[in-house]
Design a protein around this motif. Sequence first.
Motif, PDB file in Angstrom:
ATOM      1  N   UNK A  17       0.821  -1.216   0.000  1.00  0.00           N
ATOM      2  CA  UNK A  17       0.000   0.000   0.000  1.00  0.00           C
ATOM      3  C   UNK A  17       0.849   1.259   0.000  1.00  0.00           C
ATOM      4  N   UNK A  18       1.965   1.234   0.691  1.00  0.00           N
ATOM      5  CA  UNK A  18       2.807   2.428   0.766  1.00  0.00           C
ATOM      6  C   UNK A  18       3.327   2.824  -0.614  1.00  0.00           C
ATOM      7  N   UNK A  19       3.769   1.840  -1.397  1.00  0.00           N
ATOM      8  CA  UNK A  19       4.285   2.121  -2.739  1.00  0.00           C
ATOM      9  C   UNK A  19       3.184   2.655  -3.651  1.00  0.00           C
ATOM     10  N   UNK A  20       2.030   2.032  -3.603  1.00  0.00           N
ATOM     11  CA  UNK A  20       0.901   2.455  -4.436  1.00  0.00           C
ATOM     12  C   UNK A  20       0.451   3.858  -4.054  1.00  0.00           C
ATOM     13  N   UNK A  21       0.338   4.097  -2.763  1.00  0.00           N
ATOM     14  CA  UNK A  21      -0.132   5.397  -2.289  1.00  0.00           C
ATOM     15  C   UNK A  21       0.863   6.495  -2.640  1.00  0.00           C
ATOM     16  N   UNK A  58      -3.076  17.098 -10.026  1.00  0.00           N
ATOM     17  CA  UNK A  58      -4.356  17.202  -9.351  1.00  0.00           C
ATOM     18  C   UNK A  58      -5.056  15.854  -9.353  1.00  0.00           C
ATOM     19  N   UNK A  59      -6.228  15.816  -8.730  1.00  0.00           N
ATOM     20  CA  UNK A  59      -6.962  14.552  -8.644  1.00  0.00           C
ATOM     21  C   UNK A  59      -7.376  14.027 -10.011  1.00  0.00           C
ATOM     22  N   UNK A  60      -7.515  14.921 -10.984  1.00  0.00           N
ATOM     23  CA  UNK A  60      -7.886  14.476 -12.330  1.00  0.00           C
ATOM     24  C   UNK A  60      -6.841  13.537 -12.911  1.00  0.00           C
ATOM     25  N   UNK A  61      -5.603  13.644 -12.438  1.00  0.00           N
ATOM     26  CA  UNK A  61      -4.549  12.789 -12.955  1.00  0.00           C
ATOM     27  C   UNK A  61      -4.424  11.459 -12.249  1.00  0.00           C
ATOM     28  N   UNK A  62      -5.262  11.251 -11.236  1.00  0.00           N
ATOM     29  CA  UNK A  62      -5.190  10.014 -10.453  1.00  0.00           C
ATOM     30  C   UNK A  62      -6.322   9.089 -10.873  1.00  0.00           C
ATOM     31  N   UNK A  63      -5.977   7.968 -11.392  1.00  0.00           N
ATOM     32  CA  UNK A  63      -6.937   6.912 -11.717  1.00  0.00           C
ATOM     33  C   UNK A  63      -6.254   5.589 -11.425  1.00  0.00           C
ATOM     34  N   UNK A  67       3.403   2.448 -11.224  1.00  0.00           N
ATOM     35  CA  UNK A  67       4.104   1.426 -10.426  1.00  0.00           C
ATOM     36  C   UNK A  67       4.472   0.190 -11.247  1.00  0.00           C
ATOM     37  N   UNK A  68       4.111   0.213 -12.521  1.00  0.00           N
ATOM     38  CA  UNK A  68       4.566  -0.841 -13.422  1.00  0.00           C
ATOM     39  C   UNK A  68       3.781  -2.127 -13.388  1.00  0.00           C
ATOM     40  N   UNK A  69       2.457  -2.020 -13.157  1.00  0.00           N
ATOM     41  CA  UNK A  69       1.622  -3.225 -13.194  1.00  0.00           C
ATOM     42  C   UNK A  69       0.372  -2.916 -14.020  1.00  0.00           C
ATOM     43  N   UNK A  70      -0.369  -3.942 -14.345  1.00  0.00           N
ATOM     44  CA  UNK A  70      -1.656  -3.748 -15.004  1.00  0.00           C
ATOM     45  C   UNK A  70      -2.676  -3.265 -13.983  1.00  0.00           C
ATOM     46  N   UNK A  71      -3.675  -2.529 -14.465  1.00  0.00           N
ATOM     47  CA  UNK A  71      -4.701  -2.008 -13.547  1.00  0.00           C
ATOM     48  C   UNK A  71      -5.402  -3.131 -12.809  1.00  0.00           C
ATOM     49  N   UNK A  72      -5.595  -4.259 -13.469  1.00  0.00           N
ATOM     50  CA  UNK A  72      -6.254  -5.374 -12.802  1.00  0.00           C
ATOM     51  C   UNK A  72      -5.445  -5.861 -11.603  1.00  0.00           C
ATOM     52  N   UNK A  97     -10.998   0.267  -4.961  1.00  0.00           N
ATOM     53  CA  UNK A  97     -11.565   1.306  -5.810  1.00  0.00           C
ATOM     54  C   UNK A  97     -10.742   2.580  -5.702  1.00  0.00           C
ATOM     55  N   UNK A  98     -11.025   3.528  -6.579  1.00  0.00           N
ATOM     56  CA  UNK A  98     -10.351   4.824  -6.485  1.00  0.00           C
ATOM     57  C   UNK A  98     -10.729   5.532  -5.187  1.00  0.00           C
ATOM     58  N   UNK A  99     -11.963   5.388  -4.746  1.00  0.00           N
ATOM     59  CA  UNK A  99     -12.357   6.008  -3.478  1.00  0.00           C
ATOM     60  C   UNK A  99     -11.489   5.502  -2.326  1.00  0.00           C
ATOM     61  N   UNK A 100     -11.216   4.209  -2.316  1.00  0.00           N
ATOM     62  CA  UNK A 100     -10.325   3.658  -1.295  1.00  0.00           C
ATOM     63  C   UNK A 100      -8.929   4.268  -1.411  1.00  0.00           C
ATOM     64  N   UNK A 101      -8.490   4.445  -2.639  1.00  0.00           N
ATOM     65  CA  UNK A 101      -7.168   5.020  -2.866  1.00  0.00           C
ATOM     66  C   UNK A 101      -7.109   6.454  -2.327  1.00  0.00           C
ATOM     67  N   UNK A 102      -8.166   7.207  -2.515  1.00  0.00           N
ATOM     68  CA  UNK A 102      -8.189   8.580  -2.015  1.00  0.00           C
ATOM     69  C   UNK A 102      -8.117   8.625  -0.494  1.00  0.00           C
TER      70      UNK A 102
END
Length: 254
Positions: free
Chosen positions: A30-34, A45-50, A58-63, A71-76
């Motif tokens: 989680x630390x690396x992803x965050x 800005x947040x528009x650039x975060x998906x 981070x070099x992986x597929x979205x899946x 979800x993105x909400x969790x990421x926020x």
Amino acid sequence: MAEDRLPPILRRMWGREPVPRRGPRPRLDLATITAAAIELADAEGLAGVSMNSVATKVGVAATALYRYIGSKDDLLVLMADAIAPEPPDPSGRPWRDYLALWTRLQRDLVLRHAWVLPITQFAPPLGPRRLLWLDRALAALDGTGLDEGEMINVASTLTGYALTDAAIAQAAGSGFPEMAEAGIEGAFDYGEVLVEVLDPATYPALSAAVRGGAFRGAEGWIHDEDFRFGLDLLLDGVEQLIARRASGGHVGGQ
């Protein structure tokens, strides 16, 4: 168990998930992803975060990212907590000095990460870092005679003030984009517009303030003395509440 009722993202934030004994070690954490998501947000800005943009960074597929974050909400939620630094130590500081510093640092944090404001503005703290700030505010107020509910209300009020002031400073610093679209540039023009539209018969007090120069210059909304004025106003109220408690008075009493 109570932990079973926690949303998965909170279990992960607080390290409450069981560690699997078998299988390959996860490539990410989680630390690396965050951290990657925060870098994107600071730059775009947040528009650039998906989920896609973070996965690419981070070099992986979205899946693959969904194995860690639902979800993105969790990421926020993760991002808003991760940017909070260690709060200052209240030990040895008078409660008022500490809360003045505590509030200022929260305001400055939002000014450094403008994207966090819409995430935190109406959300109670849930993560370990932000809740540590609340804990330290309560520790600073310990011994003042306020009860736990009053101390939490004090901390919430000061946090709300820090967020509001940061929002105003951000808007003034960016030239108020919504106003710019209407051809209005900054707080100085805002005051001029108000002079034109306000009818003194309907808005006597506001008209007098505007014509007296209350909105003259954007600097009036972003300088430190304005922040300090509002902060002192709030802390004066807390001080009076503490004094009433010491004298055996109650809220609303004389």
